[in-house]
Design a protein around this motif. Structure first.
Motif, PDB file in Angstrom:
ATOM      1  N   ARG B  38       0.857  -1.188   0.000  1.00  0.00           N
ATOM      2  CA  ARG B  38       0.000   0.000   0.000  1.00  0.00           C
ATOM      3  C   ARG B  38       0.892   1.237   0.000  1.00  0.00           C
ATOM      4  O   ARG B  38       1.867   1.323   0.759  1.00  0.00           O
ATOM      5  N   VAL B  39       0.536   2.192  -0.857  1.00  0.00           N
ATOM      6  CA  VAL B  39       1.297   3.430  -0.977  1.00  0.00           C
ATOM      7  C   VAL B  39       0.415   4.584  -0.524  1.00  0.00           C
ATOM      8  O   VAL B  39      -0.750   4.671  -0.922  1.00  0.00           O
ATOM      9  N   THR B  93       4.575   7.478  -0.630  1.00  0.00           N
ATOM     10  CA  THR B  93       5.436   6.859   0.369  1.00  0.00           C
ATOM     11  C   THR B  93       4.889   5.474   0.689  1.00  0.00           C
ATOM     12  O   THR B  93       3.675   5.317   0.850  1.00  0.00           O
ATOM     13  N   VAL B  94       5.778   4.494   0.754  1.00  0.00           N
ATOM     14  CA  VAL B  94       5.336   3.142   1.075  1.00  0.00           C
ATOM     15  C   VAL B  94       4.759   3.139   2.483  1.00  0.00           C
ATOM     16  O   VAL B  94       5.391   3.612   3.431  1.00  0.00           O
ATOM     17  N   LEU B 105      10.337  -3.482  -1.351  1.00  0.00           N
ATOM     18  CA  LEU B 105      10.131  -2.125  -0.836  1.00  0.00           C
ATOM     19  C   LEU B 105      10.025  -2.153   0.685  1.00  0.00           C
ATOM     20  O   LEU B 105       9.699  -3.168   1.285  1.00  0.00           O
ATOM     21  N   GLU B 106      10.312  -0.989   1.310  1.00  0.00           N
ATOM     22  CA  GLU B 106      10.207  -0.874   2.772  1.00  0.00           C
ATOM     23  C   GLU B 106       9.317   0.303   3.145  1.00  0.00           C
ATOM     24  O   GLU B 106       9.320   1.333   2.464  1.00  0.00           O
ATOM     25  N   PRO B 154      12.405   3.484  -6.002  1.00  0.00           N
ATOM     26  CA  PRO B 154      12.665   4.509  -4.997  1.00  0.00           C
ATOM     27  C   PRO B 154      13.181   5.776  -5.675  1.00  0.00           C
ATOM     28  O   PRO B 154      13.986   5.707  -6.606  1.00  0.00           O
ATOM     29  N   LEU B 155      12.711   6.912  -5.237  1.00  0.00           N
ATOM     30  CA  LEU B 155      13.220   8.167  -5.785  1.00  0.00           C
ATOM     31  C   LEU B 155      14.610   8.414  -5.213  1.00  0.00           C
ATOM     32  O   LEU B 155      14.817   8.313  -4.005  1.00  0.00           O
ATOM     33  N   PRO B 156      15.579   8.726  -6.066  1.00  0.00           N
ATOM     34  CA  PRO B 156      16.946   8.915  -5.574  1.00  0.00           C
ATOM     35  C   PRO B 156      17.069  10.186  -4.726  1.00  0.00           C
ATOM     36  O   PRO B 156      16.370  11.167  -4.961  1.00  0.00           O
TER      37      PRO B 156
END
Lengths: 349, 349
Positions: B38-39, B93-94, B105-106, B154-156
Motif C-alpha cells: 500500500r502506498v 510513500t510506502v 520495498l520498505e 525509490p526516488l533517488p
C-alpha cells in the motif's frame, strides 16, 4: 540501360521521394532496367479485404467492379485499392530478365510474386475481358515489373497452383519460427502456437517440430479445431482457449507445459486483443512472435510493461531468405498438413 | 489474508476475467493481501494526452476538470481517462508491505510507480482540494495498491524529483538497447538512434556507448538538435534527416557508416511513418528496435516484406529488469546528458 534502385524508387512518379508502396503512381513501362525482371501476367489474386470493399461498393455488379479495377491500375500504375490500401499478388511467366537482376529467375519460368501488388508496376493490355468481376481471381494479360529486391517464387510442378499460393501467402511464418526456435536457446525451447489450426499456425507447428522444439502446444478455439490438430499430429499437446481472454489463454498454455509458460509463443490468431494473453503465456526471458496483422503495437508494448513481463516481442517479418522453399518442403514432408490446407482452401485433394 | 494474483486480477470488479488495465472498475480497498504493497499517495502525474483532453473538454475550467478526475477515480477505482484510455503515474510513500511482497520495498520509502495508473487501484481521500485543475501535476492524498508484479522505483536522494520522473518515464529504452547491443553480435555492432535528441533517444545513445557499440550514429531532425548532440558528445557521428522520408533516412545512416546500414537501429521518433526508413537503414541480419508508440505494426511487417529486408524487428518492451537503476546510472555518469534532460523538462540545473 542502367540499373534502377533495388527497392524500385526510380519507378515512383508521385509523390517524389516515396517508396513504391506509399506512392500514388508508379511508372509501369514494360522496358526494363538492367536489374529488373518483366513478367507476363496471367492472373491477379486480389486481396480479400480489397475485393470485399469493391463488391460492397458496387452492390455485386461485376462489370462495375471490373471497370473500377481497370481504372485504378490505369491511374496508379499498380493495383492498390485506395480505400483498403491493400493489393494482392500475381501469377505469370518470366518474360525478360535484365543482365544484372539478382533474383535468379529465367525466362519462361512460371512464378508467383511474393511482394504485394501495392508496390508492383503493372500494365493491363486486355481490358480484363476474361474476368466477370465476381471473384478475386482475375484472369489478366499485361506486364508487371520486379525490382532487384522484389521476391518471386517459381510455382512447383508437383502441387496444384491454388495450394502453392495458399502456402506462399503465409510462408514467412514457418521460416521465422524455425529461426527463433533453433537459434535462441541453449537447450531446446517449448513452443506454443496460438491459432494453430489456420494456415500460418499449422505451418508454424510444423516448423517448430522441424527445429526440434522440446514440446509444442497447439492452442485452438474449439473442439472441432482440436480434433483437426490431433489428426494433424504435429503438436505434443492440444489446448482449447479463447485467445482474447488473457487469463484463460495463459492458463491453457501453462497447464499444457506443467506450470511453466512457453519459451516461444507464436501468435497466428487474426483477431484483435491477443497481445496480453500471449505475453502472460510466455516464460520470463522468452519470446513472443506476432504474425497477426491485427496486432496492436501499443497494446503489446504497454501490456508487457504493465505486466512487468521480461519477454522479447518480435514483429513477424514476412520475409526470411528461403521462406518459400522451406514452406513447400514442410508441406511435402507432412501429408496431413497438405490435407488441412486443402480443407482450408476448399479443394478436394 | 491470502496472496492475490501477481498481475492483480483479484482486484478486478468488472468485467470478470479482465486484466486490471482493461478493467472498467477495480477494487481500491486499502486493506492489502500478503503479496501487495500500500502506498500513501502524494502526487499524481496525469498523462499529457489525458490532461489535454480534459482541459479541452472543459474549456480550461479547473474546478470542472478536478470534479471529473474525482468522478473517474470514484467510478473506476483507478485513474484512466475513458476517452484517451491513458493514465499516468504517481509518487508516494510506502505505507504497508505485505509479508510476501516480492517488490523489495520498505515502509517509509518514497517511490514512483513505473506501471501505469490505468492498472493501479486508487482511492482519493482529500477531494483533491490542493489541486487547481490547471496542471497535470495533481497534489493528492489517498492510497494506491501495488501487486506482486507491479514495478516501483525509490526516488533517488541526489536528484530533483522532476528529473528522476523524466528518467523513469523512458527507462525501458536504454536497458533494452544495452541488452540488444551487447548480446546479439559476435563483434561489436554499429548503432543508429533515430530521434536521438529526445529523452529516450539520448538515453539510448548513452546505453549503446556503454554497451561498447562499434560506432554510434545520432540522427536528428535539424541543425539545432545536431548542435545539442555534438555538445552531448555521446555519438560518433551526427546526421540530420527527416525520419519519415525513407530514402533520406537510410541515406543519412549509410553515409555516416561508410556505405553500410546499421546493425542495430533504434527508433525513438514519436511521429507516424518512420517504419520503412528504419528498415531500409538497417543492415541485412540487423535489428530494429521500435520504442515509438506511433509505430504501426502492419506498416513495419508489410514494409519489411515489401523491401525484402531480412531484419529482426522488436517491439520495445518498457520493462527490463533493473531498468530504472540503469537509467539513473547513465544519467549520473554523463553530466551533459543530465543538462540535456534539464533543458527538456524546463528546469534550471
Amino acid at each position: 540501360m542502367s540499373t534502377g534502385s533495388p527497392v524500385g524508387s526510380h519507378r515512383v512518379v508521385s509523390p517524389a521521394g516515396a517508396l513504391p508502396q506509399a506512392a500514388v503512381r508508379l511508372d509501369p513501362d514494360p522496358e526494363i532496367r538492367d536489374d529488373e525482371v518483366r513478367v507476363s501476367v496471367e492472373r491477379l489474386n486480389l486481396d480479400a479485404a480489397s475485393f470485399r470493399q469493391l463488391r460492397t461498393k458496387h452492390g455485386g455488379d461485376g462489370a462495375a467492379i471490373r471497370a473500377e479495377v481497370l481504372a485504378i491500375i490505369a491511374a496508379r500504375g499498380k493495383m492498390q485499392n485506395p480505400v483498403t490500401g491493400s493489393g494482392g499478388m500475381l501469377i505469370g511467366t518470366v518474360d525478360a530478365v535484365g543482365p544484372r537482376s539478382p533474383l535468379g529467375l529465367e525466362s519462361g519460368q512460371k512464378i508467383a510474386t511474393l511482394v504485394s501488388l501495392t508496390l508492383t508496376p503493372l500494365l493491363i493490355t486486355d481490358g480484363l475481358e476474361r474476368w466477370d468481376g465476381e471473384s478475386e481471381q482475375v484472369p489478366a494479360a499485361g506486364t508487371a515489373i520486379l525490382f532487384g529486391r522484389s521476391i518471386a517464387a517459381p510455382l512447383p510442378d508437383d502441387m496444384p497452383e491454388a495450394l502453392a499460393l495458399a502456402v506462399f501467402d503465409v510462408c514467412g511464418a514457418p521460416a521465422l519460427v524455425r529461426r527463433v526456435v533453433s537459434r535462441r536457446y541453449h537447450s531446446a525451447p517449448t513452443v506454443a502456437v496460438i491459432g494453430a489450426a489456420g494456415k500460418s499456425g499449422s505451418l508454424s507447428l510444423a516448423a517448430a517440430k522441424d527445429a526440434h522444439a522440446a514440446k509444442v502446444v497447439a492452442v485452438v478455439r474449439d473442439q472441432v479445431e482440436a480434433a483437426q490438430m490431433r489428426r494433424l499430429g504435429l503438436a505434443d499437446k492440444v489446448a482449447v482457449a479463447d485467445a482474447t481472454d488473457p487469463l484463460a489463454l495463459s492458463h491453457a498454455v501453462t497447464e499444457a507445459l506443467r506450470g511453466r509458460g512457453a519459451d516461444v509463443t507464436v501468435v497466428c490468431v487474426d483477431v484483435p486483443g491477443c497481445e496480453h494473453g500471449a505475453v502472460l503465456a510466455t516464460a520470463t526471458g522468452g519470446t513472443v512472435v506476432f504474425f497477426s496483422m491485427a496486432t496492436s503495437f501499443p497494446q503489446a508494448a504497454l501490456g508487457a510493461e504493465g505486466l512487468a513481463a521480461d519477454v522479447e516481442m518480435l514483429i513477424g517479418n514476412g520475409y526470411v531468405p528461403g521462406h518459400a522453399d522451406y514452406a513447400l518442403h514442410l508441406m511435402n514432408a507432412h501429408p496431413r498438413l497438405k490435407e488441412l490446407f486443402n480443407t482450408r482452401i476448399g479443394a478436394h485433394a
